[in-house]
Design a protein around this motif. Structure first.
Motif, short mmCIF file in Angstrom:
data_model
loop_
_atom_site.label_atom_id
_atom_site.label_comp_id
_atom_site.label_asym_id
_atom_site.label_seq_id
_atom_site.Cartn_x
_atom_site.Cartn_y
_atom_site.Cartn_z
N CYS A 120 0.79 -1.13 0.01
CA CYS A 120 0.14 -0.08 0.07
C CYS A 120 1.05 1.32 -0.04
O CYS A 120 2.00 1.37 0.97
CB CYS A 120 -0.98 0.20 1.15
N THR A 121 0.83 2.03 -0.92
CA THR A 121 1.20 3.49 -0.86
C THR A 121 0.41 4.21 -0.77
O THR A 121 -1.04 4.22 -1.29
CB THR A 121 2.36 3.63 -2.29
N TYR A 122 0.68 5.55 -0.40
CA TYR A 122 -0.29 6.85 -0.33
C TYR A 122 0.26 8.13 -0.51
O TYR A 122 1.74 8.13 -0.54
CB TYR A 122 -0.81 6.87 1.06
N ASP A 123 -0.24 9.07 -0.66
CA ASP A 123 0.16 10.44 -1.28
C ASP A 123 -0.48 11.39 -0.33
O ASP A 123 -1.77 11.40 -0.16
CB ASP A 123 0.03 10.70 -2.52
N THR A 124 0.21 12.10 0.21
CA THR A 124 -0.18 13.12 1.15
C THR A 124 1.00 14.20 1.48
O THR A 124 2.00 14.00 1.67
CB THR A 124 -0.70 12.64 2.74
N SER A 125 0.20 15.44 1.81
CA SER A 125 1.39 16.41 2.27
C SER A 125 1.12 16.56 3.78
O SER A 125 1.91 17.79 4.21
CB SER A 125 0.92 17.81 1.55
N GLU A 126 0.54 15.79 4.36
CA GLU A 126 0.25 16.02 6.10
C GLU A 126 1.41 15.29 6.51
O GLU A 126 2.05 14.31 6.11
CB GLU A 126 -1.16 15.37 6.45
N SER A 127 1.68 15.70 7.77
CA SER A 127 2.71 14.87 8.74
C SER A 127 2.23 14.04 9.59
O SER A 127 2.72 13.04 9.95
CB SER A 127 3.45 16.11 9.08
N ASP A 128 0.87 14.44 9.92
CA ASP A 128 0.38 13.59 11.14
C ASP A 128 -0.99 13.20 10.20
O ASP A 128 -1.93 13.80 9.81
CB ASP A 128 -0.17 14.16 12.22
N TYR A 129 -1.21 11.65 10.49
CA TYR A 129 -2.28 11.06 9.85
C TYR A 129 -2.46 9.83 10.37
O TYR A 129 -1.23 9.20 11.12
CB TYR A 129 -2.30 10.77 8.32
N TYR A 130 -3.45 8.78 10.20
CA TYR A 130 -3.63 7.24 10.54
C TYR A 130 -3.75 6.59 9.06
O TYR A 130 -4.25 7.09 8.10
CB TYR A 130 -4.85 7.18 11.56
N LEU A 131 -3.48 5.59 9.33
CA LEU A 131 -3.26 4.40 8.35
C LEU A 131 -3.98 3.16 8.81
O LEU A 131 -3.76 2.69 9.95
CB LEU A 131 -2.16 3.83 7.83
N PHE A 132 -4.76 2.64 7.96
CA PHE A 132 -5.40 1.36 8.58
C PHE A 132 -5.59 0.05 7.49
O PHE A 132 -5.48 0.65 6.24
CB PHE A 132 -7.03 1.72 8.64
N TRP A 133 -5.69 -1.03 8.11
CA TRP A 133 -5.87 -2.36 6.96
C TRP A 133 -7.20 -2.84 7.60
O TRP A 133 -7.30 -3.11 8.62
CB TRP A 133 -4.66 -3.02 7.05
#
Lengths: 117, 114
Positions: free
Chosen positions: A23-36
Motif C-alpha cells: 500500500c502506498t499513499y500520497d499526502t502532504s500532511e505530517s500526521d495521519y492514520y493508516l488502516f488495513w
C-alpha cells in the motif's frame, strides 16, 4: 488531495506461509492514520490493524504486522502463518489527523488474497 | 453482541421502486456513515451523520436520503431505484472527537436492481 494505491489486485500464498500486501499513499500532511481492513466473503468490513503516523514503531496484531515507511509513504501488511480464514479482500485506508470531529477514510482499491491449502 | 447491524442483507427490487436499508449501532458512537461498494470493490462514502446532523454529502443523487431518528440509527432511503444503484451498501460508525478513532462496519446490504 490524499490518495491510496494498492498495486496488487490479487495475491496468493500457500497456507502457513507469509505474504505481504503493498500500500502506498500520497499526502502532504505530517500526521495521519493508516488502516488495513479485511473483507471476507461474508462482506463485512473488519479492522485488521492501524498505525499512527507519529509512531515510529510498526503496529502488530498477532499474525498481522505492518511495515510503515513514512518517508517512502508506504504501508505494507505482512500476514504470517497464513490461514484459510485469511482469504479475503484487504483494503488499505488513510485518514487525516484532523481536529474536527468529521473526517473521511480514503480507501485503496483492495487486494484479493487467496490462500492455497 | 452485534456492534453495527444492517437490514436487510439482501434486497432485490425492480427499477423505479423505493426502498430503505436500516442501520443500527449499539456502540454509543456519535458518527455514522453510509458507503457504496461497486462491482469493482471500490468503497465510496455517501453520507455521514454526527449528532443527527448531516456532515458529508458527496456527489450522491438526491434520490438517496439518509434518515437518523436517533444517534443509534442511520437509515438509507432510495427513491426511484435505477440499475446503477446495484451495489453493496455498508453502514459504519465511529466514536466522535479526537484520537485514533476507527470505523466499525456493518455486514453490508447487497442491493440488486432489476
Amino acid at each position: 488531495a490524499q490518495t491510496v494505491t494498492q498495486s496488487q489486485p490479487e495475491m496468493s500464498v500457500q497456507e502457513a506461509e507469509t505474504v505481504t500486501l503493498s500500500c502506498t499513499y500520497d499526502t502532504s500532511e505530517s500526521d495521519y492514520y493508516l488502516f488495513w481492513y479485511k473483507q471476507p466473503p461474508s462482506r463485512q468490513m473488519i479492522l485488521v490493524i492501524r498505525q499512527e503516523a507519529y509512531k515510529q514503531q510498526n503496529a502488530t496484531e498477532n499474525r498481522f504486522s505492518v511495515n510503515f515507511q513514512k518517508a517512502a509513504k508506504s504501508f505494507s501488511l505482512k500476514i504470517s502463518d497464513s490461514q484459510l480464514g485469511d482469504a479475503a479482500m484487504y483494503f488499505c485506508a488513510y485518514r487525516t489527523f484532523t481536529l474536527d470531529s468529521n473526517y473521511q477514510l480514503i480507501w485503496g482499491a483492495g487486494t484479493k488474497l487467496i490462500i492455497k491449502p | 453482541d452485534t456492534a453495527v447491524s444492517q437490514t436487510p442483507k439482501y434486497l432485490v427490487t425492480q427499477m423505479g421502486n423505493d426502498k430503505s436499508i436500516k442501520c443500527e449501532q449499539n456502540l454509543g458512537h456519535d458518527t455514522m456513515y453510509w458507503y457504496k461498494q461497486d462491482s469493482k470493490k471500490f468503497l465510496k462514502i455517501m453520507f455521514s451523520y454526527n449528532n443527527k446532523e448531516l456532515i458529508i454529502n458527496e456527489t450522491v443523487p438526491n434520490r438517496f436520503s439518509p434518515k437518523s431518528p436517533d444517534k443509534a440509527h442511520l437509515n438509507l432511503h432510495i427513491n426511484s431505484l435505477e440499475l446503477g444503484d446495484s451495489a453493496v451498501y455498508f453502514c459504519a460508525s465511529r466514536r466522535g472527537g479526537l484520537g485514533t478513532d476507527t470505523q466499525y462496519f456493518g455486514p453490508g446490504t447487497r442491493l440488486t436492481v432489476l
